[in-house]
Scaffold this active site. Structure first.
Site, PDB file in Angstrom:
ATOM      1  N   HIS A   1     -11.973  -5.484   8.151  1.00  0.00           N
ATOM      2  CA  HIS A   1     -13.125  -5.251   6.779  1.00  0.00           C
ATOM      3  C   HIS A   1     -13.927  -4.584   7.403  1.00  0.00           C
ATOM      4  O   HIS A   1     -15.112  -4.137   6.395  1.00  0.00           O
ATOM      5  CB  HIS A   1     -13.416  -6.904   6.277  1.00  0.00           C
ATOM      6  CG  HIS A   1     -11.921  -7.834   6.186  1.00  0.00           C
ATOM      7  ND1 HIS A   1     -11.317  -8.469   6.972  1.00  0.00           N
ATOM      8  CD2 HIS A   1     -11.500  -7.645   4.755  1.00  0.00           C
ATOM      9  CE1 HIS A   1     -10.221  -9.201   5.790  1.00  0.00           C
ATOM     10  NE2 HIS A   1     -10.466  -7.980   4.431  1.00  0.00           N
TER      11      HIS A   1
ATOM     12  N   ASP B   1      -9.409  -0.159   5.805  1.00  0.00           N
ATOM     13  CA  ASP B   1      -8.377  -0.897   6.751  1.00  0.00           C
ATOM     14  C   ASP B   1      -7.430  -0.998   6.370  1.00  0.00           C
ATOM     15  O   ASP B   1      -6.587  -1.163   7.845  1.00  0.00           O
ATOM     16  CB  ASP B   1      -9.237  -2.150   7.048  1.00  0.00           C
ATOM     17  CG  ASP B   1     -10.840  -2.147   7.995  1.00  0.00           C
ATOM     18  OD1 ASP B   1     -11.117  -1.840   8.913  1.00  0.00           O
ATOM     19  OD2 ASP B   1     -11.317  -2.269   6.730  1.00  0.00           O
TER      20      ASP B   1
ATOM     21  N   GLN C   1      -7.201  -1.739  -1.819  1.00  0.00           N
ATOM     22  CA  GLN C   1      -8.518  -2.875  -0.880  1.00  0.00           C
ATOM     23  C   GLN C   1      -8.943  -2.382  -0.246  1.00  0.00           C
ATOM     24  O   GLN C   1     -10.654  -2.235  -0.718  1.00  0.00           O
ATOM     25  CB  GLN C   1      -7.510  -3.994  -1.099  1.00  0.00           C
ATOM     26  CG  GLN C   1      -8.961  -5.080  -2.039  1.00  0.00           C
ATOM     27  CD  GLN C   1      -8.373  -6.009  -2.201  1.00  0.00           C
ATOM     28  OE1 GLN C   1      -7.276  -7.373  -1.484  1.00  0.00           O
ATOM     29  NE2 GLN C   1      -7.715  -6.348  -3.762  1.00  0.00           N
TER      30      GLN C   1
ATOM     31  N   GLU D   1       0.674  -1.168  -0.138  1.00  0.00           N
ATOM     32  CA  GLU D   1       0.151   0.027   0.075  1.00  0.00           C
ATOM     33  C   GLU D   1       0.947   1.347   0.046  1.00  0.00           C
ATOM     34  O   GLU D   1       0.391   2.070  -0.421  1.00  0.00           O
ATOM     35  CB  GLU D   1      -1.023   0.133   1.214  1.00  0.00           C
ATOM     36  CG  GLU D   1      -2.020  -0.699   1.064  1.00  0.00           C
ATOM     37  CD  GLU D   1      -2.425  -2.263   1.456  1.00  0.00           C
ATOM     38  OE1 GLU D   1      -0.230  -2.743   1.517  1.00  0.00           O
ATOM     39  OE2 GLU D   1      -2.487  -3.336   1.157  1.00  0.00           O
TER      40      GLU D   1
END
Ligand SMILES: Cc1ncc(C[n+]2csc(CCOP(=O)(O)OP(=O)(O)O)c2C)c(N)n1
Ligand SMILES: [Mg+2]
Length: 801
Positions: free
Chosen positions: A590, A548, A545, A523
């Site tokens: 998530h 979090d 994605q 990331e």
């Protein structure tokens, strides 16, 4: 290696020496200036001059640097910095002409070129040497390097970009990165090296190895104490076909060897886009790490002696004399002259910096005299004036503090000269924004402001189809990729799969892997990749994605992306769109919604939280029409919800900072955003059943927040307000409350205490019940709103639950 192997003339070599010598003097004098109290902090490039001279010979127009605070010699060599400007930065001169890197906003050693004209439009980047703006966190320059180098790959390979000659000459540009040995212990370094290796992009990374990171030696920094050895696994086999890096290990005092390494590395990078790492060993710190301490405290006598003997400038000088390029006498003459010229430039910088401050103090002192003449406290005022005038190195704040003392002294008097003081004070307040606060976002009137996009409403007809949320986005991104060739989309599972929720389904096949591509799980460098591309004129949408996992990239968003325009005072813009999805799915990692953490760390970016996919499309269009960085959080459980597709999907856009009133009501205002909108609407329906009319407002963008005071207007009508989201208590709900009650003066319309409803303080538990008791649910909202109404009218709203 002999002189004959060097492709430079004698004059060029001697000019190099003189430049390095001047740079060294700037470091010495810089330290003196700090220790004598004229500047606050100093960190300099002494001991690292030679590799930078060599790098400058390999650096061509269009190339980019992403480096750190030791690079002054490179900047001098490329003509991107003068000695006077160097000192202007040391003194924190707030004039952009004096310090074109940061206008005094960053400490010494934060360099950059300027990519933008004063009106915010792009310069021709292929016609100049380029440096991205430096940041202080160690290794944080590396992720950006990934993108700066990757841009060359895209410009070379994508035909649709070939017309953009202002940004690239067919991808021939090299990105030069510099980093210290100790900073290579950071994860960002390894992640960046890996990403550059995977992407096969033209980066030339220099590690300046002086064996220390402040006081901590390589023993505690680097396994085996040897970076070159550690990096061997990345080495490219000799066969041209193979991937990896060319790795060079060169002593920092060996001018011919450095030249050879840089010219070769840059040539290979330019031609074949293969990266390299140049580990420059045996470097020294003649003055220690910075002005904050002295290295005698932690280096042994032997080490200090070794550093004296192996100082790269000393060795370069010896080599020049040994090669007979010049006589000692001539060299000494030059050195004498060059030392004096550096001192002269420093003096010019000082006078240019201190002159206006002294003039202001003079003006203020003259007004003090006028006030004193009209006051019975004249002695006290004179004392304040004398104190101000005797400050040896005055700052502007000293004048302001003295002024405040005088105002306090004469608070009971009506001296007419007081008005002159107040006028001066008001004048200064007007300058503060320009000096320290401008360019957090693109200023009004400069090119690319997202706030200048006024929006176009979505149009629907009887034949508008109803689609799933992800299909809406899929249609939208297809159209966007078609009409905006500079749009480059990437992230984990974005390419082949079309992202985990399919918004890019089929689009890699259509537009190719360079336009819609997969990345590794990294990331921080996804962010860096995007920042580098955006600095070179491309329009990246970088996908993280899940919300979090934005935390992995948040440091880059906070330190680099969101400060880019501000820290260069309008010199660089990086219009990155970070796309993510979140708020609510399952379990801790998530379904987090850490929005307060994010919005408070990324001032300088926009943060957009659309409630559904049509709204998301409208905001993406606005952001693409502008050139400012933004984070857009799609609602995770909205991909499978049905929405109507606007007929004008391509043109429709939504203005930032404009909340939408989703249901009108007169009893109470419910303010929310994102995934909570649906739940609040359900609660409002139930409340309507018991006769409570809620005005539900979707904030839509947290940064900027309600620019037109729509929520405050609603409070005038309802006199009651609840802020709802699924962040922690005191998180974004508190932020919204502050915006409405303090900024919009909403407190004055309230008849009931303001209320916030947030998630539990703990992280969301797994499963449907875990979710229900971790996040605000319909019943919670109903009860808390009902309670407020009960307190205002217990008879009409008796407690029944
Ligand atoms: C993330 C972060 N941690 C700590 C610091 C404080 N710091 C500034 S420079 C430095 C040492 C860097 O050493 P090295 O990478 O070897 O570069 P050098 O100064 O030796 O050239 C440290 C720890 C920082 N700027 N950023
Ligand atoms: Mg070091």
């Amino acid at each position: 290696m002999t002189l004959a192997d060097i492709r430079l003339t004698k004059e060029e070599i001697l000019a190099d020496y003189r430049l390095a010598y001047r740079s060294r003097q700037a470091s010495y004098i810089g330290r003196r200036e700090v220790l004598s109290g004229k500047a606050k902090f100093g960190i300099f490039g002494d001991g690292k001059e030679l590799p930078q001279l060599a790098m400058a010979h390999a650096f061509q127009k269009g190339d980019f640097r992403s480096g750190y605070y030791r690079d002054q010699t490179l900047m001098f060599s490329l003509g991107l910095l003068t000695v006077q400007q160097f000192f202007a930065e040391l003194y924190a001169h707030t004039d952009i002409e004096a310090d074109p890197s940061t206008a005094g906003r960053c400490m010494i050693g934060h360099f950059n070129s300027r990519s933008l004209n004063p009106d915010g439009s792009w310069k021709n980047l292929t016609d100049q040497y380029n440096s991205s703006p430096d940041v202080s966190p160690t290794a944080a320059q590396m992720p950006r390097l990934v993108g700066l180098a990757y841009a060359s790959k895209l410009y070379r390979e994508l035909d649709v970009l070939h017309h953009l000659t202002q940004f690239s000459n067919q991808g021939n540009e090299v990105a030069f990165g510099t980093i210290g040995n100790a900073s290579c212990a950071e994860g960002l370094f390894w992640e960046s090296v890996n990403a550059i290796g995977v992407l096969r992009v033209p980066a030339v990374i220099t590690i300046y190895d002086d064996s220390y990171g402040i006081s901590v030696s390589n023993e505690h920094q680097i396994a085996k104490e040897n970076l070159a050895e550690l990096l061997m696994g990345f080495q490219r086999p000799p066969e041209a076909c193979c991937d990896g890096f060319d790795i060079y290990s060169v002593p920092g005092w060996d001018y011919p060897a450095l030249l050879k390494a840089y010219l070769q590395a840059a040539e290979v990078a330019r031609r074949s886009h293969m990266p390299s790492i140049i580990h420059v060993s045996e470097l020294t710190q003649p003055q220690g790490h910075s002005t904050s301490g002295s290295h005698e405290r932690y280096k042994s006598k032997e080490r200090l002696e070794w550093e004296t003997q192996n100082d790269c400038l000393k060795k370069f000088r010896e080599w020049i004399l040994a090669e007979g390029l010049v006589t000692t006498r001539t060299l000494e003459n030059w050195e004498d002259k060059d030392r004096r010229s550096v001192e002269d430039e420093r003096k010019q910088a000082w006078l240019a910096y201190i002159g206006p401050i002294q003039a202001e103090i003079k003006t203020v002192a003259a007004i003090f005299d006028q006030v004193a003449a009209q006051s019975r406290h004249s002695e006290q005022i004179k004392k304040i004036k004398t104190q101000l005038q005797t400050i040896q190195v005055p700052f502007r704040r000293d004048a302001m503090a003295a002024l405040s003392d005088v105002l306090l002294t004469v608070r009971d008097e009506t001296a007419p000269a007081k008005e002159a003081l107040l006028k001066w004070k008001r004048g200064q307040a007007g300058l503060v924004h320009e000096r320290f606060g401008s360019h957090l976002y693109i200023e009004p009137g400069e090119q690319g402001s997202a706030l200048a996009v006024s929006g176009r409403p979505a149009l629907y007809s009887e034949t508008s189809p109803t689609l799933m949320g992800f299909e809406i986005l899929n249609t939208f991104f297809d159209q966007l990729l078609k009409r905006e060739p500079r749009l480059i989309v990437f992230g984990e599972d974005v390419g082949r799969l079309g992202d985990v929720n399919q918004a890019f389904r089929g689009l890699q096949e259509k537009y190719g892997p360079r336009r819609v591509g997969d990345t590794g799980i990294r990331e921080a460098t996804i962010l860096g990749q995007a920042i580098g591309l955006a600095l070179r004129g491309l329009r990246p949408i970088a996908e993280i994605q899940y919300l979090d996992y934005v935390l992995y990239g948040l440091q880059l968003m906070s330190d680099d992306l969101s400060t880019m325009l501000w820290r260069s005072k309008g010199g660089h813009k990086a219009p990155v769109i970070v796309r993510t999805r979140g708020h609510r799915l399952e379990g801790v990692w998530h379904s987090g919604s850490p929005m307060a953490g994010i919005i408070n760390l990324v001032r300088g970016m926009y943060v957009v939280t659309p409630r559904n996919m049509v709204q998301a499309a409208g905001f993406y269009t606005t952001l693409i029409q502008a050139e400012e960085p933004a984070l857009l959080v799609e609602v995770l459980n909205g991909y499978r919800s049905k929405e109507r597709l606007p007929d004008n999907l391509e043109e429709f856009s939504l203005p930032l900072g404009k909340p939408e009133i989703l249901s009108a009501g007169s009893d109470i205002t419910l303010v929310t955003y994102g995934a909570c909108v649906r739940i609040v609407m359900e609660a409002a329906e139930r409340l309507a059943q018991v006769g409570i009319q809620c005005e539900v407002i979707d904030v839509q963008t947290l940064l900027p927040f309600d620019l037109h005071g729509i929520i405050g207007e609603s409070l005038k009508k309802t006199n009651r307000v609840v802020f709802i989201d699924e962040d922690v208590p005191g998180g974004t709900t508190a932020y919204m409350l502050q915006q409405v009650l303090e900024n919009q003066l909403g407190y004055q319309y309230l008849d009931s205490p303001p209320v916030t409803i947030a998630a539990a303080a703990h992280r969301p538990a797994y499963g449907s019940d875990g979710d229900y008791w971790s996040k605000p649910n319909r019943e919670d909202i109903f009860e808390k709103v009902y309670q407020i109404m009960h307190e205002t009218n217990p008879k009409r709203y008796p407690i029944f639950y």
